[in-house]
Design an enzyme around this catalytic site. Sequence first.
Site, short mmCIF file in Angstrom:
data_model
loop_
_atom_site.label_atom_id
_atom_site.label_comp_id
_atom_site.label_asym_id
_atom_site.label_seq_id
_atom_site.Cartn_x
_atom_site.Cartn_y
_atom_site.Cartn_z
N ASN A 142 -12.22 -0.92 -5.03
CA ASN A 142 -11.94 -1.17 -6.44
C ASN A 142 -13.10 -1.97 -7.04
OD1 ASN A 142 -10.88 -1.87 -8.96
ND2 ASN A 142 -9.61 -3.51 -8.12
N CYS B 14 -6.27 -5.51 -7.52
CA CYS B 14 -6.15 -5.13 -6.12
C CYS B 14 -5.63 -6.29 -5.27
CB CYS B 14 -7.48 -4.60 -5.58
SG CYS B 14 -8.89 -5.67 -5.87
N HIS B 15 -5.77 -7.51 -5.76
CA HIS B 15 -5.26 -8.67 -5.02
C HIS B 15 -3.72 -8.67 -4.97
CE1 HIS B 15 -5.43 -9.97 -9.25
NE2 HIS B 15 -4.42 -10.77 -8.96
N TYR C 153 0.84 -1.20 0.00
CA TYR C 153 0.00 0.00 0.00
C TYR C 153 0.88 1.25 0.00
CZ TYR C 153 -3.75 -3.25 1.10
OH TYR C 153 -4.65 -4.29 1.06
N GLU D 145 -1.00 -16.72 -10.09
CA GLU D 145 -0.17 -15.86 -10.93
C GLU D 145 1.32 -16.08 -10.78
OE1 GLU D 145 -1.26 -11.77 -10.50
OE2 GLU D 145 -3.34 -12.16 -11.06
#
Length: 170
Positions: free
Chosen positions: A126, A134-135, A103, A161
């Site tokens: 979001n 946002c993850h 953040y 990912e």
Amino acid sequence: MRTAKPLAARRLSSPIGTLTLVARDAGLAAVLWPDDAPTRVPLGAMDDAADHPILDLAEAQLTEYFRGERTEFTVPLDFAGTAFQRQVWAALLTIPFGQTRSYAAIAAQIGRPTATRAVGAANGRNPISILAPCHRVIGASGKLTGFAGGLGVKKWLLAHESSDATFASG
């Protein structure tokens, strides 16, 4: 000013639950979680849309993403939020697939280094989850923090990912 025309919506079954895709004519407006609170992303009236070009493209690209065949999205996005929120959401789009940012890093990137909490709040609102990733935003210590889809889903998305995902649990 937005028109009162109902938004187009479609449900998409995925490995992380049934998502609701929502579009305006200009682009994808939201990807909502199965248990999303209606106040998190206020959208207004929605109609089920069997045929909508933005929803068709979003569904196809998300399906490819979940199959491990896509790492970038080209669906036009239509964010609705405050100027600050849109600035944070634009920064999310710069986080590469398989990587994370804190953040604090997002706050610094948008030129507001002391706005870490405000970045967290904007991240939580979001509307276009997964496509605006946002993850991929985690605590400065590497700890997974709040996520509208739940921390289990956030962990799943990060693992999906990156085979080298390194982040603290809990």
